[in-house]
Design a protein around this motif. Structure first.
Motif, PDB file in Angstrom:
ATOM      1  N   UNK A 170       0.843  -1.203   0.000  1.00 32.56           N
ATOM      2  CA  UNK A 170       0.000   0.000   0.000  1.00 32.56           C
ATOM      3  C   UNK A 170       0.874   1.248   0.000  1.00 32.56           C
ATOM      4  N   UNK A 171       0.250   2.353  -0.307  1.00 35.68           N
ATOM      5  CA  UNK A 171       0.899   3.678  -0.221  1.00 35.68           C
ATOM      6  C   UNK A 171       0.020   4.540   0.687  1.00 35.68           C
ATOM      7  N   UNK A 172       0.582   4.916   1.786  1.00 41.61           N
ATOM      8  CA  UNK A 172      -0.184   5.643   2.800  1.00 41.61           C
ATOM      9  C   UNK A 172       0.330   7.076   2.898  1.00 41.61           C
ATOM     10  N   UNK A 173      -0.584   8.011   3.017  1.00 45.09           N
ATOM     11  CA  UNK A 173      -0.161   9.418   3.084  1.00 45.09           C
ATOM     12  C   UNK A 173      -0.857  10.122   4.238  1.00 45.09           C
ATOM     13  N   UNK A 174      -0.099  11.011   4.847  1.00 43.22           N
ATOM     14  CA  UNK A 174      -0.628  11.883   5.906  1.00 43.22           C
ATOM     15  C   UNK A 174      -0.176  13.295   5.576  1.00 43.22           C
ATOM     16  N   UNK A 175      -1.115  14.183   5.390  1.00 44.28           N
ATOM     17  CA  UNK A 175      -0.805  15.567   5.017  1.00 44.28           C
ATOM     18  C   UNK A 175      -1.386  16.505   6.072  1.00 44.28           C
ATOM     19  N   UNK A 176      -0.499  17.221   6.750  1.00 49.56           N
ATOM     20  CA  UNK A 176      -0.926  18.206   7.749  1.00 49.56           C
ATOM     21  C   UNK A 176      -0.746  19.604   7.180  1.00 49.56           C
ATOM     22  N   UNK A 177      -1.764  20.405   7.260  1.00 52.38           N
ATOM     23  CA  UNK A 177      -1.699  21.777   6.782  1.00 52.38           C
ATOM     24  C   UNK A 177      -1.962  22.720   7.939  1.00 52.38           C
ATOM     25  N   UNK A 178      -1.219  23.791   7.990  1.00 52.03           N
ATOM     26  CA  UNK A 178      -1.439  24.778   9.035  1.00 52.03           C
ATOM     27  C   UNK A 178      -1.279  26.180   8.497  1.00 52.03           C
ATOM     28  N   UNK A 179      -2.134  27.055   8.917  1.00 49.75           N
ATOM     29  CA  UNK A 179      -2.018  28.456   8.497  1.00 49.75           C
ATOM     30  C   UNK A 179      -2.420  29.315   9.674  1.00 49.75           C
ATOM     31  N   UNK A 180      -1.561  30.299   9.964  1.00 50.09           N
ATOM     32  CA  UNK A 180      -1.822  31.152  11.109  1.00 50.09           C
ATOM     33  C   UNK A 180      -1.735  32.604  10.675  1.00 50.09           C
ATOM     34  N   UNK A 181      -2.849  33.155  10.211  1.00 51.14           N
ATOM     35  CA  UNK A 181      -2.807  34.542   9.743  1.00 51.14           C
ATOM     36  C   UNK A 181      -2.512  35.532  10.858  1.00 51.14           C
TER      37      UNK A 181
ATOM     38  N   UNK B 299      -6.144  24.650  10.672  1.00 53.49           N
ATOM     39  CA  UNK B 299      -5.444  23.376  10.650  1.00 53.49           C
ATOM     40  C   UNK B 299      -6.200  22.419   9.749  1.00 53.49           C
ATOM     41  N   UNK B 300      -5.462  21.688   8.930  1.00 53.81           N
ATOM     42  CA  UNK B 300      -6.087  20.704   8.056  1.00 53.81           C
ATOM     43  C   UNK B 300      -5.348  19.388   8.131  1.00 53.81           C
ATOM     44  N   UNK B 301      -6.063  18.331   7.923  1.00 52.54           N
ATOM     45  CA  UNK B 301      -5.451  17.000   7.950  1.00 52.54           C
ATOM     46  C   UNK B 301      -6.129  16.145   6.885  1.00 52.54           C
ATOM     47  N   UNK B 302      -5.318  15.543   6.045  1.00 50.45           N
ATOM     48  CA  UNK B 302      -5.815  14.587   5.062  1.00 50.45           C
ATOM     49  C   UNK B 302      -4.945  13.344   5.184  1.00 50.45           C
ATOM     50  N   UNK B 303      -5.547  12.238   5.492  1.00 50.95           N
ATOM     51  CA  UNK B 303      -4.796  10.990   5.639  1.00 50.95           C
ATOM     52  C   UNK B 303      -5.576   9.873   4.978  1.00 50.95           C
ATOM     53  N   UNK B 304      -4.844   9.032   4.295  1.00 51.75           N
ATOM     54  CA  UNK B 304      -5.512   7.928   3.623  1.00 51.75           C
ATOM     55  C   UNK B 304      -4.505   6.959   3.065  1.00 51.75           C
ATOM     56  N   UNK B 305      -4.979   6.073   2.237  1.00 54.19           N
ATOM     57  CA  UNK B 305      -4.104   5.029   1.716  1.00 54.19           C
ATOM     58  C   UNK B 305      -4.593   4.615   0.329  1.00 54.19           C
ATOM     59  N   UNK B 306      -3.633   4.335  -0.513  1.00 61.91           N
ATOM     60  CA  UNK B 306      -3.935   3.647  -1.769  1.00 61.91           C
ATOM     61  C   UNK B 306      -3.593   2.192  -1.502  1.00 61.91           C
ATOM     62  N   UNK B 307      -4.595   1.367  -1.410  1.00 64.05           N
ATOM     63  CA  UNK B 307      -4.419   0.088  -0.739  1.00 64.05           C
ATOM     64  C   UNK B 307      -4.620  -1.120  -1.640  1.00 64.05           C
TER      65      UNK B 307
END
Lengths: 161, 717
Positions: free
Chosen positions: B56-67, B74-82
């Protein structure tokens, strides 16, 4: 991002060795700015604030550092600076005669408030500054590092050079 | 352009939020994994029922922005190509965790909003579980002695975004909290709805739960007290005593009550807690950890003495099924201590409890005694560890059903260093004798652990052979061999790993099972930061001051602190008798006062700096009716109380009788994380090569994805 504020960490550090267990939802405060001071007559607040160029911040920080080293810090203090006299006494009594303040890094800055008044853009800016106080004593050259937050008022004439 | 300058303040401490303002951050990991599973012989006994080559290929993407300092996204995208049946029941692209959150203190009413995967928490008796939906917390009044928080949320309790069905199990909740001075009042109201479940034959179920809670601290002389109480009521449907849709109870009404009085006398180091709970047979809110039809009374006393001695005593009285005709009474009296033993240069911990179990109809009458002791002693650089367990069950109803269990565990930890690597090798053996007419056995479990690290290399190995020799001729002898190794190599932002796990079970007579798993892993860590202001240099000050003896130790010690100075700080705070392991120090301690199991505080160093600080909680039964699932809930609630709702959670699988095996196979995952200004506090049950399951809480700079479950303190046995 949910960040545990430094204040909370300090509270944890100061916690008693025996903490009393408790249950239920806790109040987790959302950080909010202090109430903004009233603007001068005729001023118009700029929202969102415009960025302050790096060179303006660097120049302002250099001005403060030079005033400190020249022992004329009072010339750049705001009129309402708290404990002004105490600071002046400390500069005279505690700071070595040959001490100079060197800015080693400007870590970042943030515009706290900003307004226009008569063609001038006025910005209240919080600047995080790493400094080094350098002097010589009987044992030789000495250096004291420090990290400080300076709150400055920077005025820029709009449309100027 | 002219510049006029006025210095308004100087010499203030650095404001971390100021330096972080105007950041946009992107960080995360991408994990590519190839793996092979194979089983020969009896598949039923294998942890790997599918023989396959997959990945599998698993990804975790954390996004942050502080104006600004008071506005954070805050953003979070996590998943897998399984492709792996072990990774996920779904193939192809599987989104697993999605979150968009904003905390804005500059709005007219400061708010905290979350959409996606969030953790719904109104209290242990009303709602405590991850949901998929949205939550908004408003703080309209936060000034002076009166502060208010209003939390509203709606979400579905679902494991998968791909199969999300709002109607399957959803909760809508509202929680009003006000603090007046130091007193706190909370009102909660929730509605849960579960759709008709055709395969199990259950119709739609709905229930409403409401509660009123209050707590107040106060002082009496040199003692500090806290009084707490909550009354909750449920109206509606539930799944019955067995949690099955086939045993649904309609239109039930019942209540739950809780009261606790706790206190501490700091000069003497003494603390106490009196607790009472009563939950009716029909008080079964979904998404809570309460035990219905139970009435309990508990008294706990703890103490700290000079020299590092800590002790505790408890009396617990439970009545299960108290609303029915045949209640079960459980009474527990227990005591324990942990202390350095200066004369032996050792640390000793001991715990004993006596348990009485009685059913009203006389079908159960037991007097049980459990005692265990643990001794750790240094012999120069070598550490010897000895564990003893004695358990006696006196069954007064069933003749010849009174087993005695005697267990001795001995191991040594020998530091090793070569080729720039440091670590330890730890051989050990466990001997267990169970005498009983029906289930007598004599088992021997030999183990060998090796842990090495240095520079970019980390290597762990665990081998064990368990020989079970039951006395009954009809019960087969069983020899089980486990072997696992895990090697990681870190180069820049990339980490490469190899892991092998084998399982060999040979019953005599019977069909053997041979299973193994091998995997190759490539993890890419990325961390991109865009700033309007220059990036700050490492300017965080070294933590100083008193280290708390509770969970606060996790925040009081930060990753990056000087290791030796940190150990000295803990010693000054009363942490005594720590075991000096290679690159780590472990103390017997009790940071979670309400958890009876063995606990340790561990600081792990790397290159003279603290790499992580952690708390390890044993999941061994303690006689109080807390199974692993309940212990997990209690530990998580304690962290929520200390650090607020977790920033992220990840849960997969369910607790069961074989939960340790499920953890080892990666099918049971529990993760909750809190972000700090120095890193992340992670709570979870990591997979260990020796197959042991225990709760660990770490404060470290960063962690791999939750699916990489081998994040535990492997070197700490």
């Amino acid at each position: 991002m949910r960040t545990i504020a430094p204040a909370l960490l300090l509270a944890l550090l100061a916690a008693a060795p025996l903490a009393i267990a408790q249950e239920g939802r806790a109040f987790n405060p959302i950080a909010r700015p202090a109430a903004r001071p009233a603007l001068p007559d005729g001023a118009v607040r700029v929202t969102p604030p415009l960025p302050v160029p790096r060179e303006r911040v660097e120049a302002a920080v250099a001005t403060v550092a030079k005033a400190w080293s020249d022992k004329r810090l009072e010339t750049v203090l705001a009129p309402g600076f708290q404990r002004r006299a105490e600071l002046a006494d400390a500069m005279q009594a505690k700071v070595p005669r040959d001490a100079s303040l060197r800015v080693t890094a400007i870590q970042g800055w943030q515009v706290l408030d900003q307004w226009r008044l008569g063609g001038t853009l006025v910005s209240r800016v919080s600047v995080t500054v790493r400094t080094q106080v350098e002097f010589s004593d009987a044992t030789g050259f000495q250096a004291r590092d420090g990290t400080n937050e300076w709150v400055m008022t920077i005025r820029m004439r709009e449309g100027g050079p | 352009m002219s510049v006029r300058l006025r210095l308004a303040a100087a010499g203030l401490a650095v404001a971390a939020c100021a330096a972080a303002a105007q950041d946009f951050t992107v960080s995360g990991t991408n994990t590519v994994r190839w793996e092979r599973y194979e089983t020969r012989g009896a598949v039923a006994g294998s942890p790997y029922p599918f023989t396959t080559t997959t990945g599998y290929d698993e990804f975790v993407l954390n996004l942050g922005w502080q104006p600004s300092s008071f506005d954070r996204w805050r953003g979070l995208v996590a998943g897998v190509v399984n492709d792996s049946p072990y990774r996920s029941p779904d193939r192809d692209v599987v989104p697993e965790r999605l979150l968009l959150a904003r905390e804005n203190g500059e709005a007219a009413i400061p708010y905290r909003a979350e959409a996606g995967d969030f953790f719904a928490f109104t209290g242990i008796r009303t709602q405590q579980r991850p949901l998929k939906g949205a939550a908004v917390e408003l703080q309209p009044v936060t000034d002076g002695d009166f502060r208010t928080s209003v939390l509203a949320f709606a979400g579905a309790a679902q494991h998968s975004w791909r199969h999300l069905q709002w109607s399957d199990d959803n909760t809508v909740g509202l929680s009003w909290l006000s603090e007046v001075g130091k007193a706190r009042f909370t009102v909660n109201a929730l509605r849960n709805s579960r759709e008709a479940n055709a395969p199990e034959g259950a119709a739609r179920r709905t229930q409403e739960v409401a509660s009123l809670a209050a707590e107040a601290p106060f002082a009496l002389g040199a003692t500090a007290w806290r009084a707490e109480a909550e009354a909750a009521t449920l109206r509606g449907d539930h799944d019955g005593a067995f949690g099955s849709a086939a045993t649904v109870v309609r239109d039930a009404r019942d209540n739950g009550f809780f009261a606790q009085l706790s206190g501490a006398h700091a000069p003497s180091g003494t603390g106490w807690r009196l607790r009472g709970e009563r939950y009716g047979a029909d008080y079964r809110p979904y998404g809570t950890a309460v035990t219905a039809d139970r009435r309990s009374l508990e008294a706990h006393l703890t103490g700290l003495a000079p020299g590092g001695l800590s002790w505790r005593a408890r009396v617990q009285d439970f009545r299960d099924g108290f609303e029915g005709p045949n209640p079960l009474d459980t009474r527990v009296v227990g005591a324990g201590l942990s202390s350095p033993w200066a004369a032996l240069a050792a640390t000793v911990s001991a715990d004993a409890f006596r348990q009485e179990l009685e059913r009203a109809d006389g079908t159960l009458d037991q007097r049980n005694l459990t005692a265990n002791a643990f001794l750790s002693r240094s012999f120069g650089a070598v550490i010897g560890q000895l564990g003893l367990l004695y358990q006696r069950v006196d069954d007064r109803v069933t003749a010849d059903a009174s087993p005695r269990t005697k267990q001795v565990n001995a191991s040594v930890i020998v530091p090793v260093a070569f080729a720039g690597l440091q670590g330890s090798i730890a051989p050990g053996v466990t001997w267990r004798d169970v005498s009983n007419a029906f289930s007598a056995t004599r088992d021997v479990h030999a183990t060998l652990q090796l842990f090495l690290s240095g520079g970019p290399h980390r290597f762990s190995l665990n081998a064990g052979r368990l020989s079970q020799d039951p006395a009954l001729a009809a019960t087969p002898d069983v020899a089980t061999v486990n072997f696992g190794l895990d090697y990681r190599y870190r180069r820049g932002a990339h980490e490469f790993g190899v892991d092998v796990t084998t399982f060999d079970r040979r019953p005599t007579p019977g069909e053997k099972t041979e299973a193994w798993r091998a995997g190759l892993t490539w993890v890419w860590h990325f961390d991109h930061r865009v700033r309007a202001a220059p990036a700050p240099v490492a300017a965080v000050a070294t933590a100083q001051g008193t280290v708390p003896r509770d969970l606060g130790v996790l925040a009081a010690v930060s990753p990056g602190d000087p290791f030796d100075a940190t150990v000295a700080r803990l010693a000054a705070a009363g942490y005594a008798g720590g075991a000096n392991l290679p690159g780590a120090v472990a103390w017997e301690a009790r940071p979670l006062a309400e958890i009876e199991g063995r606990q340790r505080v561990v600081v792990i160093g790397d290159s003279g700096r603290v790499e992580r600080v952690g708390v390890i909680v044993s999941l061994a039964p303690a006689g109080g009716g807390d199974d692993a699932a309940r212990t997990w809930e209690r530990v998580r609630r304690a962290l929520i109380e200390r650090f607020g709702r977790p920033a992220t959670t990840f849960e997969e699988g369910e607790f069961g009788a074989n939960f340790a095996r499920e953890v080892a196979a990666g099918r049971l995952i529990r993760i909750a994380e809190w972000n700090t200004d120095r890193g992340v506090i992670r709570l979870g049950i990591p997979r260990r090569l020796d197959g042991a399951a225990r709760i660990e809480i770490h404060h470290a700079r960063a962690f791999a994805s939750p699916r990489d479950t081998a994040w535990g303190m492997e070197a700490i046995r």
